[in-house]
Scaffold this motif. Sequence first.
Motif, PDB file in Angstrom:
ATOM      1  N   LEU A  11       0.852  -1.193   0.000  1.00  0.00           N
ATOM      2  CA  LEU A  11       0.000   0.000   0.000  1.00  0.00           C
ATOM      3  C   LEU A  11       0.885   1.238   0.000  1.00  0.00           C
ATOM      4  O   LEU A  11       1.820   1.341   0.796  1.00  0.00           O
ATOM      5  CB  LEU A  11      -0.898  -0.005   1.240  1.00  0.00           C
ATOM      6  CG  LEU A  11      -1.754   1.236   1.484  1.00  0.00           C
ATOM      7  CD1 LEU A  11      -2.773   1.420   0.368  1.00  0.00           C
ATOM      8  CD2 LEU A  11      -2.442   1.129   2.839  1.00  0.00           C
ATOM      9  N   VAL A  12       0.571   2.178  -0.890  1.00  0.00           N
ATOM     10  CA  VAL A  12       1.377   3.395  -0.983  1.00  0.00           C
ATOM     11  C   VAL A  12       0.447   4.568  -1.292  1.00  0.00           C
ATOM     12  O   VAL A  12      -0.608   4.381  -1.923  1.00  0.00           O
ATOM     13  CB  VAL A  12       2.464   3.252  -2.066  1.00  0.00           C
ATOM     14  CG1 VAL A  12       1.853   3.055  -3.443  1.00  0.00           C
ATOM     15  CG2 VAL A  12       3.426   4.428  -2.051  1.00  0.00           C
ATOM     16  N   GLN A  13       0.817   5.743  -0.849  1.00  0.00           N
ATOM     17  CA  GLN A  13       0.016   6.932  -1.140  1.00  0.00           C
ATOM     18  C   GLN A  13       0.292   7.402  -2.564  1.00  0.00           C
ATOM     19  O   GLN A  13       1.383   7.194  -3.109  1.00  0.00           O
ATOM     20  CB  GLN A  13       0.349   8.045  -0.160  1.00  0.00           C
ATOM     21  CG  GLN A  13      -0.219   7.824   1.225  1.00  0.00           C
ATOM     22  CD  GLN A  13      -0.102   9.059   2.104  1.00  0.00           C
ATOM     23  OE1 GLN A  13       0.790   9.885   1.902  1.00  0.00           O
ATOM     24  NE2 GLN A  13      -0.987   9.171   3.076  1.00  0.00           N
ATOM     25  N   ALA A  14      -0.694   8.049  -3.138  1.00  0.00           N
ATOM     26  CA  ALA A  14      -0.531   8.601  -4.479  1.00  0.00           C
ATOM     27  C   ALA A  14       0.683   9.520  -4.524  1.00  0.00           C
ATOM     28  O   ALA A  14       0.911  10.313  -3.600  1.00  0.00           O
ATOM     29  CB  ALA A  14      -1.784   9.357  -4.889  1.00  0.00           C
ATOM     30  N   VAL A 120      -0.700  -4.305  -5.552  1.00  0.00           N
ATOM     31  CA  VAL A 120      -0.268  -2.916  -5.407  1.00  0.00           C
ATOM     32  C   VAL A 120      -1.515  -2.064  -5.238  1.00  0.00           C
ATOM     33  O   VAL A 120      -2.396  -2.083  -6.101  1.00  0.00           O
ATOM     34  CB  VAL A 120       0.542  -2.445  -6.624  1.00  0.00           C
ATOM     35  CG1 VAL A 120       0.801  -0.936  -6.545  1.00  0.00           C
ATOM     36  CG2 VAL A 120       1.853  -3.203  -6.724  1.00  0.00           C
ATOM     37  N   THR A 121      -1.584  -1.347  -4.137  1.00  0.00           N
ATOM     38  CA  THR A 121      -2.731  -0.482  -3.860  1.00  0.00           C
ATOM     39  C   THR A 121      -2.234   0.941  -3.650  1.00  0.00           C
ATOM     40  O   THR A 121      -1.372   1.179  -2.799  1.00  0.00           O
ATOM     41  CB  THR A 121      -3.492  -0.949  -2.617  1.00  0.00           C
ATOM     42  OG1 THR A 121      -3.919  -2.306  -2.811  1.00  0.00           O
ATOM     43  CG2 THR A 121      -4.722  -0.079  -2.380  1.00  0.00           C
ATOM     44  N   VAL A 122      -2.775   1.863  -4.418  1.00  0.00           N
ATOM     45  CA  VAL A 122      -2.391   3.273  -4.330  1.00  0.00           C
ATOM     46  C   VAL A 122      -3.577   4.057  -3.798  1.00  0.00           C
ATOM     47  O   VAL A 122      -4.631   4.098  -4.421  1.00  0.00           O
ATOM     48  CB  VAL A 122      -1.954   3.814  -5.701  1.00  0.00           C
ATOM     49  CG1 VAL A 122      -1.459   5.255  -5.562  1.00  0.00           C
ATOM     50  CG2 VAL A 122      -0.885   2.940  -6.315  1.00  0.00           C
ATOM     51  N   SER A 123      -3.384   4.656  -2.641  1.00  0.00           N
ATOM     52  CA  SER A 123      -4.467   5.421  -2.017  1.00  0.00           C
ATOM     53  C   SER A 123      -4.391   6.886  -2.447  1.00  0.00           C
ATOM     54  O   SER A 123      -3.318   7.440  -2.638  1.00  0.00           O
ATOM     55  CB  SER A 123      -4.376   5.323  -0.501  1.00  0.00           C
ATOM     56  OG  SER A 123      -3.169   5.899  -0.039  1.00  0.00           O
ATOM     57  N   SER A 124      -5.560   7.482  -2.547  1.00  0.00           N
ATOM     58  CA  SER A 124      -5.617   8.892  -3.003  1.00  0.00           C
ATOM     59  C   SER A 124      -5.547   9.855  -1.834  1.00  0.00           C
ATOM     60  O   SER A 124      -5.618   9.467  -0.681  1.00  0.00           O
ATOM     61  CB  SER A 124      -6.895   9.135  -3.790  1.00  0.00           C
ATOM     62  OG  SER A 124      -8.018   8.798  -3.009  1.00  0.00           O
TER      63      SER A 124
END
Length: 124
Positions: A11-14, A120-124
């Motif tokens: 998980l990672v931030q935009a 892979v998850t990209v958070s907004s």
Amino acid sequence: QVQLVESGGGLVQAGGPLRLSCAVSGSIFSINAMGWYRQAPGKQRELVAAITSGGSTNYADSVKGRFTISRDNAKNTVYLQMNSLKPEDTAVYYCNADYVGWDGLAPTRDYDDWGQGTQVTVSS
């Protein structure tokens, strides 16, 4: 038996970076092209980036300028450096390898195998 083992998802931030790795092990004579694909929920699997044994690369238009594919032939490993990640990059990422097998005495035939996938998850 040949295995493709991926690592580095999460998980990672935009806007942030993430690096994926895929190590190929087993009875291999040579590895030709290696690549990364991804599949988002409800969508077809798509090519993200590919690299030949000589180092030529190919990228999906959506990741050009943000992602970089590379490989270490000595380690039979392919990498995907992902920068400036966007929420639309969220998907399961799969490693792919086109290789020639080895039976202990001689090359066998061409194979095309996949890793198990890494989220892979990209958070907004």
